[in-house]
Write a protein that holds these residues in place. Structure first.
Motif, short mmCIF file in Angstrom:
data_model
loop_
_atom_site.label_atom_id
_atom_site.label_comp_id
_atom_site.label_asym_id
_atom_site.label_seq_id
_atom_site.Cartn_x
_atom_site.Cartn_y
_atom_site.Cartn_z
N ARG A 74 18.95 -20.76 -64.93
CA ARG A 74 18.38 -20.39 -63.61
C ARG A 74 18.87 -21.32 -62.49
O ARG A 74 18.92 -20.94 -61.34
N TYR A 75 19.24 -22.54 -62.86
CA TYR A 75 19.71 -23.50 -61.86
C TYR A 75 21.00 -23.02 -61.17
O TYR A 75 21.36 -23.52 -60.11
N LEU A 76 21.68 -22.07 -61.76
CA LEU A 76 22.95 -21.62 -61.19
C LEU A 76 22.77 -21.01 -59.80
O LEU A 76 23.66 -21.08 -58.97
N ILE A 77 21.63 -20.39 -59.58
CA ILE A 77 21.40 -19.81 -58.25
C ILE A 77 20.47 -20.72 -57.47
O ILE A 77 19.31 -20.90 -57.83
N GLU A 78 21.01 -21.32 -56.43
CA GLU A 78 20.26 -22.29 -55.65
C GLU A 78 19.69 -21.65 -54.39
O GLU A 78 20.34 -20.81 -53.78
N THR A 79 18.50 -22.11 -54.03
CA THR A 79 17.91 -21.69 -52.76
C THR A 79 18.34 -22.69 -51.70
O THR A 79 18.23 -23.89 -51.91
N VAL A 80 18.87 -22.20 -50.60
CA VAL A 80 19.17 -23.09 -49.48
C VAL A 80 18.10 -22.79 -48.44
O VAL A 80 18.12 -21.72 -47.81
N ARG A 81 17.17 -23.71 -48.32
CA ARG A 81 15.97 -23.47 -47.52
C ARG A 81 16.30 -23.02 -46.10
O ARG A 81 17.11 -23.63 -45.43
N GLY A 82 15.68 -21.95 -45.71
CA GLY A 82 15.86 -21.45 -44.34
C GLY A 82 17.17 -20.71 -44.13
O GLY A 82 17.45 -20.24 -43.04
N VAL A 83 18.00 -20.62 -45.17
CA VAL A 83 19.30 -19.97 -45.02
C VAL A 83 19.45 -18.80 -45.99
O VAL A 83 19.54 -17.64 -45.58
N GLY A 84 19.45 -19.10 -47.26
CA GLY A 84 19.64 -18.04 -48.24
C GLY A 84 19.89 -18.61 -49.62
O GLY A 84 19.22 -19.56 -50.01
N TYR A 85 20.88 -18.05 -50.28
CA TYR A 85 21.14 -18.45 -51.66
C TYR A 85 22.61 -18.74 -51.87
O TYR A 85 23.46 -18.23 -51.17
N ARG A 86 22.86 -19.54 -52.90
CA ARG A 86 24.25 -19.75 -53.29
C ARG A 86 24.34 -19.99 -54.79
O ARG A 86 23.38 -20.44 -55.42
N PHE A 87 25.49 -19.65 -55.32
CA PHE A 87 25.80 -19.95 -56.71
C PHE A 87 26.26 -21.40 -56.73
O PHE A 87 27.07 -21.80 -55.91
N THR A 88 25.74 -22.18 -57.66
CA THR A 88 26.02 -23.62 -57.62
C THR A 88 27.51 -23.91 -57.78
O THR A 88 28.24 -23.20 -58.47
N ASP A 89 27.94 -24.98 -57.10
CA ASP A 89 29.29 -25.47 -57.37
C ASP A 89 29.18 -26.95 -57.67
O ASP A 89 30.06 -27.73 -57.41
N ARG A 90 28.03 -27.32 -58.21
CA ARG A 90 27.74 -28.73 -58.47
C ARG A 90 28.88 -29.42 -59.21
O ARG A 90 29.22 -30.54 -58.91
N LYS A 91 29.45 -28.72 -60.17
CA LYS A 91 30.54 -29.34 -60.93
C LYS A 91 31.71 -29.68 -60.04
O LYS A 91 32.36 -30.69 -60.23
N ALA A 92 31.97 -28.81 -59.08
CA ALA A 92 33.12 -29.01 -58.22
C ALA A 92 32.94 -30.25 -57.34
O ALA A 92 33.88 -30.91 -56.98
N ILE A 93 31.69 -30.56 -57.01
CA ILE A 93 31.45 -31.67 -56.09
C ILE A 93 31.42 -33.01 -56.81
O ILE A 93 31.83 -34.01 -56.26
N GLU A 94 30.96 -33.01 -58.06
CA GLU A 94 30.86 -34.29 -58.77
C GLU A 94 32.22 -34.85 -59.13
O GLU A 94 33.18 -34.15 -59.23
#
Ligand code: CA
Length: 233
Positions: A213-233
């Motif tokens: 479920r963590y794959l879909i992130e809520t961006v407060r006040g904006v909408g949603y995104r699919f995580t790219d956490r791996k890309a940033i680390e």
């Protein structure tokens, strides 16, 4: 391979120089503009791989520039990352609606900004990828031909609407989609005021995703995104 090019539009010279310094250190070639008119002209002339666009500019505002870039056939497909003060975040949301790809707030961490620049340029290069392409991200396989989502060793059962929402978000991991965009692009309908349709779908999708479920992130006040956490680390 030729260097990727980035157009930086920023009226504060210190910030402009910091951006250019970091970009050049990463191997990008930069074009600089101190105002919107100059930015638009350079975008048409140089056709850069990415535009970093400050929102608060003298003359034309960042959101106006964003809209003009998207209306012009010469610049329509150039990815845009908006750079904005925390207090202007609502303008960034407007910019996303006008077709910007992402935004970062000042003060930004150069490392994170560079990761986003790389991600957006990569997506830009893939922008022509077909809707029927298989998407594989963070161990999840989304297969539009078979209408299947595989996670680990199980296949998820999603409704057509849920599937299209996941497909849209996962097509550009890390990009924030507004509820309006999700409604228009994935559900094929404009969003009405107080419409909770997208939120309800996302809630169901997360439930089905279980430990993913963590794959879909809520961006407060904006909408949603699919995580790219791996890309940033
Ligand atoms: Ca500014």
């Amino acid at each position: 391979m030729a260097k990727k090019t980035v157009l930086v539009v920023e009226d504060e010279i210190d910030i402009l120089e910091i951006l250019v310094y970091n970009l050049e250190a990463e191997g990008y070639r930069c074009y600089k503009a101190l105002d919107g008119e100059g930015g638009l002209a350079l975008a048409r002339e140089k056709n850069p791989d990415l535009i970093l666009l400050d929102l608060m500019l003298p003359g034309l505002s960042g959101t106006e520039i964003c809209g003009r870039l998207r209306q012009d056939a010469l610049t329509r497909d150039i990815p845009i990352i908006m750079v904005t003060a925390k207090s202007e975040e609502s303008d960034a949301v407007v910019g996303l609606g006008l077709g910007a790809d992402d935004y970062v707030t000042k003060p930004f961490r150069p490392k994170e900004l560079m990761a986003r620049v790389a991600a957006v340029i990569r997506r830009g290069a893939n922008r022509s990828a077909s809707q029927t392409d298989r998407i594989e991200v963070n161990g999840v396989i989304i297969d539009p031909m078979r209408h299947e989502i595989c996670m680990g060793n199980h296949v998820l059962e999603l409704t057509a609407s849920e599937f299209r929402i996941v497909q849209l978000l996962a097509s550009q991991p890390g990009r924030v989609f507004t509820r309006e965009q999700i409604s228009a692009k994935a559900l094929g309908q404009p969003m009405l005021p107080s419409d909770r349709n997208v939120d309800v779908h996302v809630k169901t999708i997360r439930k089905k995703f279980e430990e993913f479920r963590y794959l879909i992130e809520t961006v407060r006040g904006v909408g949603y995104r699919f995580t790219d956490r791996k890309a940033i680390e």
